[in-house]
Design a protein around this motif. Structure first.
Motif, PDB file in Angstrom:
ATOM      1  N   VAL A 354       0.837  -1.208   0.000  1.00 18.86           N
ATOM      2  CA  VAL A 354       0.000   0.000   0.000  1.00 18.86           C
ATOM      3  C   VAL A 354       0.866   1.251   0.000  1.00 18.86           C
ATOM      4  N   LEU A 355       1.965   1.226   0.772  1.00 23.82           N
ATOM      5  CA  LEU A 355       2.863   2.380   0.811  1.00 23.82           C
ATOM      6  C   LEU A 355       3.448   2.669  -0.566  1.00 23.82           C
ATOM      7  N   ILE A 356       3.853   1.629  -1.261  1.00 23.07           N
ATOM      8  CA  ILE A 356       4.427   1.808  -2.600  1.00 23.07           C
ATOM      9  C   ILE A 356       3.387   2.398  -3.555  1.00 23.07           C
ATOM     10  N   LEU A 357       2.181   1.837  -3.501  1.00 27.04           N
ATOM     11  CA  LEU A 357       1.123   2.303  -4.393  1.00 27.04           C
ATOM     12  C   LEU A 357       0.773   3.765  -4.130  1.00 27.04           C
ATOM     13  N   VAL A 358       0.601   4.102  -2.845  1.00 28.13           N
ATOM     14  CA  VAL A 358       0.218   5.463  -2.496  1.00 28.13           C
ATOM     15  C   VAL A 358       1.343   6.447  -2.809  1.00 28.13           C
ATOM     16  N   SER A 359       2.599   6.004  -2.670  1.00 26.25           N
ATOM     17  CA  SER A 359       3.730   6.895  -2.949  1.00 26.25           C
ATOM     18  C   SER A 359       3.806   7.279  -4.419  1.00 26.25           C
ATOM     19  N   LEU A 360       3.185   6.478  -5.284  1.00 19.87           N
ATOM     20  CA  LEU A 360       3.201   6.774  -6.713  1.00 19.87           C
ATOM     21  C   LEU A 360       2.170   7.820  -7.097  1.00 19.87           C
ATOM     22  N   TYR A 361       1.243   8.099  -6.196  1.00 17.91           N
ATOM     23  CA  TYR A 361       0.244   9.117  -6.489  1.00 17.91           C
ATOM     24  C   TYR A 361       0.871  10.508  -6.339  1.00 17.91           C
ATOM     25  N   SER A 364       0.496  15.292  -1.670  1.00 17.04           N
ATOM     26  CA  SER A 364       1.412  15.754  -0.630  1.00 17.04           C
ATOM     27  C   SER A 364       1.573  14.670   0.432  1.00 17.04           C
ATOM     28  N   LEU A 365       2.636  14.788   1.242  1.00 19.60           N
ATOM     29  CA  LEU A 365       2.900  13.792   2.275  1.00 19.60           C
ATOM     30  C   LEU A 365       1.761  13.735   3.289  1.00 19.60           C
ATOM     31  N   LEU A 366       1.232  14.897   3.689  1.00 22.87           N
ATOM     32  CA  LEU A 366       0.148  14.928   4.668  1.00 22.87           C
ATOM     33  C   LEU A 366      -1.106  14.256   4.114  1.00 22.87           C
ATOM     34  N   ASP A 367      -1.426  14.559   2.839  1.00 18.61           N
ATOM     35  CA  ASP A 367      -2.598  13.928   2.226  1.00 18.61           C
ATOM     36  C   ASP A 367      -2.413  12.419   2.125  1.00 18.61           C
ATOM     37  N   THR A 368      -1.181  11.999   1.857  1.00 19.53           N
ATOM     38  CA  THR A 368      -0.904  10.570   1.728  1.00 19.53           C
ATOM     39  C   THR A 368      -1.087   9.858   3.061  1.00 19.53           C
ATOM     40  N   LEU A 369      -0.508  10.426   4.127  1.00 13.20           N
ATOM     41  CA  LEU A 369      -0.566   9.773   5.433  1.00 13.20           C
ATOM     42  C   LEU A 369      -1.970   9.776   6.024  1.00 13.20           C
ATOM     43  N   THR A 370      -2.793  10.744   5.636  1.00 12.40           N
ATOM     44  CA  THR A 370      -4.159  10.814   6.179  1.00 12.40           C
ATOM     45  C   THR A 370      -5.191  10.243   5.223  1.00 12.40           C
ATOM     46  N   SER A 371      -4.749   9.623   4.138  1.00 13.50           N
ATOM     47  CA  SER A 371      -5.678   9.034   3.178  1.00 13.50           C
ATOM     48  C   SER A 371      -6.321   7.776   3.760  1.00 13.50           C
TER      49      SER A 371
END
Length: 458
Positions: A354-361, A364-371
């Motif tokens: 999931v981390l790899i997939l989300v990192s490709l979007y 921003s870092l905050l939006d990613t961590l709170t998704s």
């Protein structure tokens, strides 16, 4: 001037002295006055919350269920090669061109000739299927006549490597920890039984998740700690600290699940559970999971802190409670630093895809961590870490209060055959211990007593 005198005869034996044994006995009585009623309440709560076992309202499609004439078979791969896909036969019959795919020519476990098992494209990319692998495949031969693939890959048979790894784990644990390691493993089995027979069915039947997770976790800790570490004041102190830590974790988990809107709807398994029963709540499952996830690390730090306090106290029983607390917390702070990393990396490793997939979007870092994809893991890490960090000083404080309350009751004064030892910083400094940390001062004090007792004429 001296602030205290030794109450113990120092010898070469590692066995605890008579005053130490008496202190531990008094500590056990004091802790029993708290933990026995708590254990009784936990048992009563388990009886009241125990699931009925009725799953009539639950409808979950079994992914391994098959239609009449279809079966899941096992076999061993003898050869892997490229060939026309059996599933392309209808296309070829209609005048089209067959697709090429990977075929695992498999020897069925029940005997017979080799069958051509079509491997899914996802597995082909990883080169996962090799000669000698044992696999499970869907056998459609009796229901498909000249149509799609007759044999379709389903999964690998992993029994041998997993069982071998489990046996190796058991051997290593028992070889290093011996009987205590064996007891810990048996306690783990008991914990899994509580999880499978009490917590999971309770969630399915819609029991209150906060109460269910807390009661189940406390019951697990009672069994695991006492079975692995034995009945002692140290274990009881660690258990009390663990229960307090669990309470803090449960409160934080309840608040975070609601405030962060952890619904779990982004998970495919969650969708399956939502459609399975009206009683099931994904938020409830997440809440209970937040409480359970920190059990192992919480148990680890509380038993360590409890042991640290008792060891420091028995080394220097006249040390003040404040100094004893400070010395033990120096150990606890190091433990906090390492275990926080442990929790974070453990969850990061579990959620790596999931981390790899989300990192490709492109976010921003905050939006990613709170998704929705990562919020649950982030909250789990933060809630577990907060409960862990607060459990360390609380356990240390409980341990200090217990050992100071039940310590040897010999009045402070000169012992008949052990000389007085000045424990003031000035004396320790004169003997080379003035620059030591609080915990190391206690060690220096214990060594000082041992030397003076061993001196001729002491």
């Amino acid at each position: 001037m001296p602030v205290g005198h030794s109450h113990q005869h120092t010898s070469g034996s590692s066995e605890p002295s008579v005053p130490a044994i008496a202190a531990r006995r008094r500590a056990n009585l004091l802790l029993s006055a708290i933990l026995v009623p708590l254990g009784v309440v936990t048992l009563i709560a388990m009886v009241l919350l125990w699931p009925s076992g009725d799953r009539s309202s639950l409808t979950v499609a079994n992914p391994y269920a098959t239609a009449e004439g279809v079966s899941f078979d096992r076999g061993t791969v003898r050869e892997v090669g490229e060939a026309d896909c059996p599933s392309s036969r209808p296309t070829v019959d209609a005048g089209g061109t067959a697709l090429t795919c990977t075929i695992a020519y498999t020897q069925p476990a029940l005997g017979g000739g080799l069958v051509a098992v079509e491997v899914t494209p996802e597995l082909v990319k990883t080169d996962a299927v090799e000669t000698g692998d044992e696999i499970r495949y869907l056998n459609l031969a009796t229901v498909m006549q000249g149509g799609a693939a007759l044999y379709v890959f389903v999964d690998f048979v992993r029994s041998v490597p997993i069982v071998a790894l489990a046996v190796l784990y058991a051997v290593v644990v028992i070889a290093v920890a011996r009987w205590r390691g064996l007891r810990a493993m048996i306690g783990l089995v008991g914990a899994l039984v509580v999880l499978a027979q009490f917590i999971l069915p309770g969630l399915v039947e819609g029991a209150p998740p906060l109460l269910l997770g807390l009661v189940g976790s406390i019951a697990i800790m009672y069994g695991v700690l006492y079975f692995a570490h034995g009945f002692s004041a140290r274990t009881s102190t660690a258990l009390l600290g663990t229960v307090v830590g669990l309470g803090i974790t449960a409160v934080l988990a309840a608040w975070a699940t609601d405030a962060a809107h952890l619904t779990g709807v982004g998970d495919e398994n969650a969708y399956t559970l939502v459609n399975a029963s009206d009683e099931l709540s994904i938020s409830s499952i997440i809440l209970c999971g937040l409480i359970i996830s920190g059990l192992g690390v919480l148990n680890d730090v509380t038993i360590t802190q409890s042991s640290a306090v008792w060891e420091l106290y028995e080394l220097a029983p006249n040390t003040s409670g404040r100094r004893l607390f400070g010395s033990a917390m120096r150990i606890g702070r190091d433990h906090i630093a390492s275990t926080v990393y442990t929790i974070a990396f453990a969850y990061a490793g579990a959620a790596l895809p999931v981390l790899i997939l989300v990192s490709l979007y492109d976010r921003s870092l905050l939006d990613t961590l709170t998704s929705g994809e990562l919020a649950e893991e982030v909250v789990r890490t933060l809630v577990g870490s907060i409960g862990l960090v607060l459990a360390i000083p609380l356990t240390t404080l409980v341990a200090v209060l217990v050992v100071k309350a039940v310590g040897p009751g010999t009045p402070r004064g000169r012992h008949d055959d052990v000389p007085a030892v000045d424990a003031t910083p000035a004396v320790l400094a004169a003997e080379g211990a003035g620059m030591l940390a609080p915990g190391e001062r206690l060690v220096a004090l214990g060594e000082q007593r041992a030397r003076r007792t061993a001196e001729p004429g002491a």
